[in-house]
Design a protein around this motif. Structure first.
Motif, PDB file in Angstrom:
ATOM      1  N   ILE A  95     -16.127  -0.459 -42.998  1.00 43.69           N
ATOM      2  CA  ILE A  95     -15.673   0.150 -41.750  1.00 43.69           C
ATOM      3  C   ILE A  95     -15.511   1.638 -42.033  1.00 43.69           C
ATOM      4  CG2 ILE A  95     -13.778   0.270 -40.081  1.00 43.69           C
ATOM      5  CD1 ILE A  95     -13.294  -2.727 -40.662  1.00 43.69           C
ATOM      6  N   PRO A  96     -16.143   2.514 -41.264  1.00 45.74           N
ATOM      7  CA  PRO A  96     -16.161   3.942 -41.628  1.00 45.74           C
ATOM      8  C   PRO A  96     -14.786   4.578 -41.509  1.00 45.74           C
ATOM      9  CG  PRO A  96     -17.091   3.630 -39.446  1.00 45.74           C
ATOM     10  CD  PRO A  96     -16.881   2.263 -40.009  1.00 45.74           C
ATOM     11  N   GLU A  97     -14.564   5.566 -42.353  1.00 44.40           N
ATOM     12  CA  GLU A  97     -13.329   6.344 -42.288  1.00 44.40           C
ATOM     13  C   GLU A  97     -13.629   7.758 -42.748  1.00 44.40           C
ATOM     14  OE1 GLU A  97     -11.578   5.071 -46.688  1.00 44.40           O
ATOM     15  OE2 GLU A  97     -10.672   4.223 -44.877  1.00 44.40           O
ATOM     16  N   GLY A  98     -12.782   8.681 -42.365  1.00 44.73           N
ATOM     17  CA  GLY A  98     -12.914  10.057 -42.820  1.00 44.73           C
ATOM     18  C   GLY A  98     -14.185  10.754 -42.383  1.00 44.73           C
ATOM     19  N   GLY A  99     -14.751  10.366 -41.254  1.00 48.35           N
ATOM     20  CA  GLY A  99     -15.943  11.040 -40.750  1.00 48.35           C
ATOM     21  C   GLY A  99     -17.241  10.564 -41.344  1.00 48.35           C
ATOM     22  N   HIS A 100     -17.211   9.578 -42.244  1.00 49.85           N
ATOM     23  CA  HIS A 100     -18.445   9.072 -42.842  1.00 49.85           C
ATOM     24  C   HIS A 100     -19.260   8.292 -41.810  1.00 49.85           C
ATOM     25  CE1 HIS A 100     -17.856  10.067 -47.087  1.00 49.85           C
ATOM     26  NE2 HIS A 100     -16.576   9.807 -46.911  1.00 49.85           N
ATOM     27  N   ALA A 101     -20.558   8.308 -42.003  1.00 55.95           N
ATOM     28  CA  ALA A 101     -21.452   7.535 -41.143  1.00 55.95           C
ATOM     29  C   ALA A 101     -21.097   6.061 -41.197  1.00 55.95           C
ATOM     30  CB  ALA A 101     -22.901   7.740 -41.583  1.00 55.95           C
ATOM     31  N   ASP A 102     -21.265   5.395 -40.066  1.00 62.30           N
ATOM     32  CA  ASP A 102     -21.055   3.948 -39.981  1.00 62.30           C
ATOM     33  C   ASP A 102     -22.367   3.272 -40.339  1.00 62.30           C
ATOM     34  OD1 ASP A 102     -20.658   1.313 -39.300  1.00 62.30           O
ATOM     35  OD2 ASP A 102     -19.737   1.728 -37.360  1.00 62.30           O
ATOM     36  N   ASN A 103     -22.436   2.692 -41.533  1.00 61.86           N
ATOM     37  CA  ASN A 103     -23.696   2.099 -41.988  1.00 61.86           C
ATOM     38  C   ASN A 103     -24.117   0.911 -41.142  1.00 61.86           C
ATOM     39  OD1 ASN A 103     -23.738   4.036 -43.932  1.00 61.86           O
ATOM     40  ND2 ASN A 103     -23.337   2.678 -45.650  1.00 61.86           N
ATOM     41  N   LEU A 104     -23.160   0.205 -40.544  1.00 61.84           N
ATOM     42  CA  LEU A 104     -23.538  -0.890 -39.658  1.00 61.84           C
ATOM     43  C   LEU A 104     -24.227  -0.348 -38.417  1.00 61.84           C
ATOM     44  CD1 LEU A 104     -23.505  -3.943 -39.315  1.00 61.84           C
ATOM     45  CD2 LEU A 104     -21.302  -3.729 -38.141  1.00 61.84           C
ATOM     46  N   LYS A 105     -23.725   0.762 -37.891  1.00 55.98           N
ATOM     47  CA  LYS A 105     -24.397   1.407 -36.750  1.00 55.98           C
ATOM     48  C   LYS A 105     -25.783   1.902 -37.160  1.00 55.98           C
ATOM     49  CE  LYS A 105     -23.773   4.948 -33.185  1.00 55.98           C
ATOM     50  NZ  LYS A 105     -25.148   5.483 -33.269  1.00 55.98           N
ATOM     51  N   VAL A 106     -25.916   2.411 -38.383  1.00 56.35           N
ATOM     52  CA  VAL A 106     -27.223   2.839 -38.877  1.00 56.35           C
ATOM     53  C   VAL A 106     -28.207   1.671 -38.836  1.00 56.35           C
ATOM     54  CG1 VAL A 106     -28.487   3.608 -40.930  1.00 56.35           C
ATOM     55  CG2 VAL A 106     -26.350   4.740 -40.280  1.00 56.35           C
ATOM     56  N   TYR A 107     -27.777   0.513 -39.318  1.00 58.95           N
ATOM     57  CA  TYR A 107     -28.646  -0.663 -39.285  1.00 58.95           C
ATOM     58  C   TYR A 107     -28.995  -1.057 -37.848  1.00 58.95           C
ATOM     59  CZ  TYR A 107     -28.558  -1.985 -44.252  1.00 58.95           C
ATOM     60  OH  TYR A 107     -28.744  -2.036 -45.608  1.00 58.95           O
ATOM     61  N   MET A 108     -28.000  -1.075 -36.983  1.00 61.97           N
ATOM     62  CA  MET A 108     -28.250  -1.479 -35.602  1.00 61.97           C
ATOM     63  C   MET A 108     -29.209  -0.506 -34.909  1.00 61.97           C
ATOM     64  SD  MET A 108     -24.637  -3.071 -34.183  1.00 61.97           S
ATOM     65  CE  MET A 108     -23.621  -1.632 -34.508  1.00 61.97           C
ATOM     66  N   ASP A 109     -28.998   0.778 -35.106  1.00 63.69           N
ATOM     67  CA  ASP A 109     -29.874   1.768 -34.485  1.00 63.69           C
ATOM     68  C   ASP A 109     -31.298   1.667 -35.027  1.00 63.69           C
ATOM     69  OD1 ASP A 109     -27.716   2.633 -33.019  1.00 63.69           O
ATOM     70  OD2 ASP A 109     -27.418   4.493 -34.134  1.00 63.69           O
ATOM     71  N   GLN A 152     -19.855  -7.014 -44.918  1.00 68.30           N
ATOM     72  CA  GLN A 152     -18.783  -6.078 -44.594  1.00 68.30           C
ATOM     73  C   GLN A 152     -17.759  -6.011 -45.727  1.00 68.30           C
ATOM     74  OE1 GLN A 152     -17.522  -5.761 -40.435  1.00 68.30           O
ATOM     75  NE2 GLN A 152     -18.549  -7.716 -40.086  1.00 68.30           N
ATOM     76  N   TRP A 153     -17.298  -4.807 -45.998  1.00 67.27           N
ATOM     77  CA  TRP A 153     -16.423  -4.536 -47.133  1.00 67.27           C
ATOM     78  C   TRP A 153     -14.988  -4.916 -46.819  1.00 67.27           C
ATOM     79  CZ3 TRP A 153     -16.904  -3.378 -52.091  1.00 67.27           C
ATOM     80  CH2 TRP A 153     -15.848  -2.749 -52.769  1.00 67.27           C
TER      81      TRP A 153
END
Length: 571
Positions: A229-243, A258-259
């Motif tokens: 789950i993203p934090e601190g402004g990092h990219a959301d890798n799950l959103k990257v996969y979905m996109d 998921q972590w």
């Protein structure tokens, strides 16, 4: 129905037979229409069938990597990439050159250095200061359980001699307590508040870069073992996969694991389930799903953080008080694993030391007792040291053994930073894959890339030989820990398909299943065990489409029997 494509004049390993057979494979509508010879194939070949001459090559089910980190690997490929450097001097030269070529980067970030390049596996901050004196440098090591930082990075993070070691981590220190340059496990997290966040576009491009590498290795599906789950402004890798899936850029089949945040408690499960359901509502689960949860039980043996039943030894062979680190209290782990299991999700454990393995199996057992049997398909990855009393627990619990077979051999890091600090006799308990198989454990396979190469052929070679190609070193452990070629090949195909809940559609080559397959230039079953590493992937197919083909100038050479080509190196 007529075949759209026919792969002919080759060998086909279906996964259901003991060895390959000379046969053709017909494809229509993205699925396997027929496998066989003579009338079986003649009946499905039409005038418009595209015929692909395999020239004696071997077709196998597509490889599926059950433990891998493609997005992070791709990001690191685009940053300061130290993968493959062979000396400390070379590493420093690469870092200095990268800094010169990227003068606008506020931090020098990257990964891939190997611990065995430095005395004790712990490089110093002063070495980095000499090549990048003005900007913070933070570089994760090859196994990603430690990092190397320069003085500017420690200063930016506010880490001094008075900074205590955090729970689940530690600093290497100079005599006065000043951090020496190498940080282990949770100590690396103390830089997170000042390091630049990973932007979305870098993560997206990293995924595509990684996919290109993996397709060339015959990998048609993977389980990404770290999707936080993203934090601190990092990219959301799950959103990257979905996109990427929506855009048609994601070609492979992905299980996003998921972590489980060790600091967030059981309350995080609600958001994890929401994210799983978001993916389930928008995507075919055979293309993308997020129904797995990664639980990091312990660290790694080379920095003495793998959780062991026995204590580690010091440099003089004396017992210490250190038995490694477990990131969760066993009772706490039983509670949240039971909750994850009740939510219908798979648990994917990092369990490297034998104490971590025991406690992970105990957690699965507790979940079974509370929730009853189900089809969640939990698995334990790495399994560097496992007690005999635990190898026999996998099958009754329906817990799979997720093996990283490439590591099961003597090499510098193993022989200088690991085995000397474990109990005598530990070598015989190392990566006990043969024993797990003999006890009926289901084997699945992965690479942990970018920790090591993702090449399944390289891992297959080591699993069968328990030695790296041309190393000149003896096999690791007894003969009984070797796997047969069929055992490790099946683990990398139908085994990993099972763990990814894709076994009803992939993992074997039979009519009705998806046409996900890899073509190898040599018939593995016809090679001597010492020559297995010589085989290489020439084509990768997903859903009946050829998504990778070796360049034409290499194809002619690839058509030669693998045994006739010069010895290669692990890729």
């Amino acid at each position: 129905m007529h075949a759209e494509t026919l792969l002919e004049n080759g060998w086909v390993y279906s996964g259901n037979d003991a060895a390959p057979v000379q046969a053709s494979l017909a494809i229509a509508g993205g699925r396997i229409l027929a496998v066989g010879t003579g009338d079986v194939i003649d009946a499905v070949v039409g005038p418009d069938t595209q015929r692909v001459d395999l020239r004696g090559q071997l077709v196998v089910p597509g490889f599926q990597d059950a433990h891998i980190h493609p997005v992070f690997a791709g990001i690191e490929m685009l940053q300061c990439d130290l993968t493959g450097v062979e000396s400390a001097d070379e590493a420093l030269a690469v870092i200095g050159r990268y800094a010169e070529e990227n003068p606008d980067e506020p931090w020098i970030l990257g990964a891939g250095w190997s611990m065995d390049l430095f005395p004790g596996g712990t490089p110093l901050r002063q070495q980095l200061d000499a090549v990048v004196p003005g900007r913070p440098v933070f570089l994760q090591n090859r196994d990603h359980h430690g990092a190397w930082a320069n003085t500017a990075a420690f200063e930016a993070a506010g880490i001094t001699a008075g900074t205590p070691d955090p729970d689940g981590g530690r600093f290497e220190r100079e005599p006065d307590g000043t951090p020496a340059g190498t940080v282990h496990e949770g100590a690396a997290d103390l830089f997170n508040h000042v390091k630049p966040a990973v932007p979305y576009e870098l993560a997206y491009q990293g995924l595509l870069a990684a996919q290109q590498v993996l397709l060339a290795q015959g990998i048609t599906a993977w389980q990404d073992a770290w999707v936080p789950i993203p934090e601190g402004g990092h990219a959301d890798n799950l959103k990257v996969y979905m996109d990427a899936a929506r855009a048609g850029d994601l070609l492979v089949r992905v299980t996003a694991c998921q972590w489980w945040d060790r600091t967030a408690g059981i309350g995080q499960l609600e958001e994890i389930v929401e994210r799983r359901d978001l993916v389930a509502a928008g995507f075919d689960p055979s293309r993308l799903n997020a129904n797995s949860v990664k639980v990091m039980v312990d660290g790694v043996a080379e920095n003495y953080t793998a959780a062991m039943h026995h204590v580690y030894l010091d440099h003089h062979g004396h017992h210490t008080e250190n038995r490694g680190i477990e990131f969760f209290d066993p009772a706490e782990m039983k509670e949240f694993v039971t909750a994850i299991d009740a939510a219908g999700m798979q648990v994917h454990f990092h369990a490297l030391g034998d104490r971590a393995v025991t406690d992970a199996l105990d957690a699965v057992e507790a979940a079974r007792e509370v929730n009853g049997p189900n089809d969640n398909r939990h698995h334990l990855a790495h399994l560097q040291v496992v007690r005999s009393e635990d190898t026999r627990r996998f099958a009754p619990l329906n817990a799979a053994a997720n093996v990283q077979a490439l590591w099961a051999c003597h090499e510098e890091q193993m022989d200088t930073l690991t085995l000397p600090f474990l109990e005598p006799g530990a070598e015989g308990r190392h990566y006990p894959f043969g024993e797990l198989a003999a006890e009926g454990a289901r084997l699945v396979a992965g690479s942990d890339w970018p920790v090591s190469t993702a090449d399944p052929v390289a891992a297959i070679h080591v699993a069968v030989n328990r030695a790296a190609p041309d190393s000149g070193l003896p096999p690791l452990g007894p003969e009984s820990q070797k796997l047969s070629l069929k055992q490790i090949l099946d683990a990398y195909t139908q085994g990993s398909a099972w763990i990814n809940h894709l076994d009803d559609q992939t993992g074997t080559l039979e009519p009705g299943k998806l046409a996900d397959l890899a073509v190898l230039d040599g018939n593995l079953f016809g090679l001597d065990a010492g020559d297995l590493h010589r085989a290489a992937v020439t084509q990768t197919w997903i859903g009946g489409e050829c998504v990778y083909q070796r360049p034409s100038e290499e194809s002619a050479a690839a058509a030669e029997p693998a045994a006739n080509r010069e010895a290669g190196v692990l890729k």
